[in-house]
Design an enzyme around this catalytic site. Sequence first.
Site, PDB file in Angstrom:
ATOM      1  N   GLU A 192       9.075  30.262  14.897  1.00 51.63           N
ATOM      2  CA  GLU A 192       7.836  30.644  14.209  1.00 51.63           C
ATOM      3  C   GLU A 192       7.903  30.150  12.774  1.00 51.63           C
ATOM      4  O   GLU A 192       8.957  30.188  12.139  1.00 51.63           O
ATOM      5  CB  GLU A 192       7.710  32.171  14.252  1.00 51.63           C
TER       6      GLU A 192
ATOM      7  N   LYS B 128      -0.673  33.749  18.512  1.00 54.43           N
ATOM      8  CA  LYS B 128      -0.047  35.071  18.544  1.00 54.43           C
ATOM      9  C   LYS B 128      -1.109  36.150  18.695  1.00 54.43           C
ATOM     10  O   LYS B 128      -2.106  36.171  17.974  1.00 54.43           O
ATOM     11  CB  LYS B 128       0.763  35.293  17.258  1.00 54.43           C
TER      12      LYS B 128
ATOM     13  N   CYS C 295       7.890  36.474  17.891  1.00 56.32           N
ATOM     14  CA  CYS C 295       8.518  37.401  16.948  1.00 56.32           C
ATOM     15  C   CYS C 295       8.189  38.865  17.236  1.00 56.32           C
ATOM     16  O   CYS C 295       8.725  39.465  18.159  1.00 56.32           O
ATOM     17  CB  CYS C 295       8.118  37.008  15.524  1.00 56.32           C
TER      18      CYS C 295
END
Length: 536
Positions: free
Chosen positions: A294, A353, A405
């Site tokens: 990321e 995301k 994440c």
Amino acid sequence: MTVTATSADDTDGTQTQSPARPWRTKLARSVPAAAAALCGLLLYVSFPPRTLWWLALPAFAGLGWVLRGRSWKAALGLGYLFGLGFLLPLLVWTGVEVGSGPWIALVAVEAVFVALVGVGIAAVSRLPVWPVWAAALWIAGEAVRARVPFGGFPWGKIAFGQADGVFLPLAAVGGTPVLGFGVVLCGFGLCEAVRQVVEGRRTGALRTGAAAAAVLTVAVPLGGALAARALVSDKAEDGTATVAVIQGNVPRAGLEFNAQRRAVLDHHARETERLAAEVRAGKVAKPDFVLWPENSSDIDPFEYADAWAVIDGAAKAIDAPISVGSVVERGGKLYNEQILWDPVKGPVNTYDKRQVQPFGEYLPLRSLVGAINKNWTSMVAQDFSRGTKPGVFTMDGTKVGLATCYEAAFDWAVRDTVTHGAEMISVPSNNATFDRSEMTYQQLAMSRVRAVEHSRTVTVPVTSGVSAIILPDGTVSQRTGMFVADSLVQKVPLRTSETPATRLGILPEMVLCAVAAAGLGLAIGAGVRGRRARGV
């Protein structure tokens, strides 16, 4: 018989009763409070980077002892102290960059959920087989905490502290709720087993039925975990893939913002090109595909030609598709995006995301936060928008699921990559903001649990460490250090079968929440009947 004491100053021969010693009363009252906080601290110590997973059992045994039979007011306070003892040290990393204010505020709110669970545990502690009801209540509390406020904050789920423990195979049975339930049930069961022994010695008569039930609450989770080992396997079901995980590292302080972003991109491209040179020299196997972390390119390659050229050059050098973590602006909206970059065709797919981080990637209550501290609003100048589709990239024929994440903490965000065909999972992350705190190890443990939960290889490419390759049995086969440039290359098994946890999804959590509700209903009913009886 009343015992009195004669004061040395009473010269007239009369006797006066000495006042009660208030310090003894205060000490007696402070013991449960201190025990609750210490048990919370013990639970924290059971979490990574330490491998003391078994300390969760005495932590919950102590909590059960502290809460059993308490009034709701006492249980509320004791539960809150337990939550503080656990969450204050566990989440200290949240204040690494922004200071202690947000850290304290987060813990203060999250501990409220623990306090409310404490009230429920105290209520059901008078019921038969109370450890079952109490453990279900804990998981119900985690379920709520994972959803509210602002989309929830599942950090600190008991399951995430068990990556090295004997209970880990339970993740394949019913995910994090069943794994957490097994651990908490065993802890409360230990409390009840000890209580039955102590009570039997005091009265001279052991209640056989109650003692047997207490033993079962310890034995069943352990036996279930041993039986569930049959579900854990790292055998390839659909061949293998050679994967490369790139950790480019980040430059230290001293660069202005845009130069820092460009340096991070250059670092990851440079490490990829270094790996390509080793492949050409025959020192390392050629990867089928490459995974960047990321924020490996915070410069939008669709907007800036120089960023495009750097990424494209790296993909051509390694001659393999790369999953690149970038920040992309599209239609006036900002996205935390993974870009599938083909060495010939360039960008061919994207994943945005979906579970963005409150106060990190978007700012709830922006006007209120700004009124408190203007600096906090400047740290999230523009909110990130959420993606809407699961991320599964087809990379050289392999279906790779993506959970970026923070998403690794959410059951649904990992599961639906597998239900959409992922043969392995990648968790690209950026932990550089949190320096050398325990955060990266806590997140690595989550990925280990996810590997067992869904029986998939999990890769964790991180900008500054710890990057890792995790086999489907939860074993870390390779890992990097922190704040070093490095790469990991390995042939990993690809799997297509679904564990019971994958197939059942949210159902185990719903069942445990129903058990918790039933326990509360029974406790409330028993309390009402008791008050009526006393009234009569």
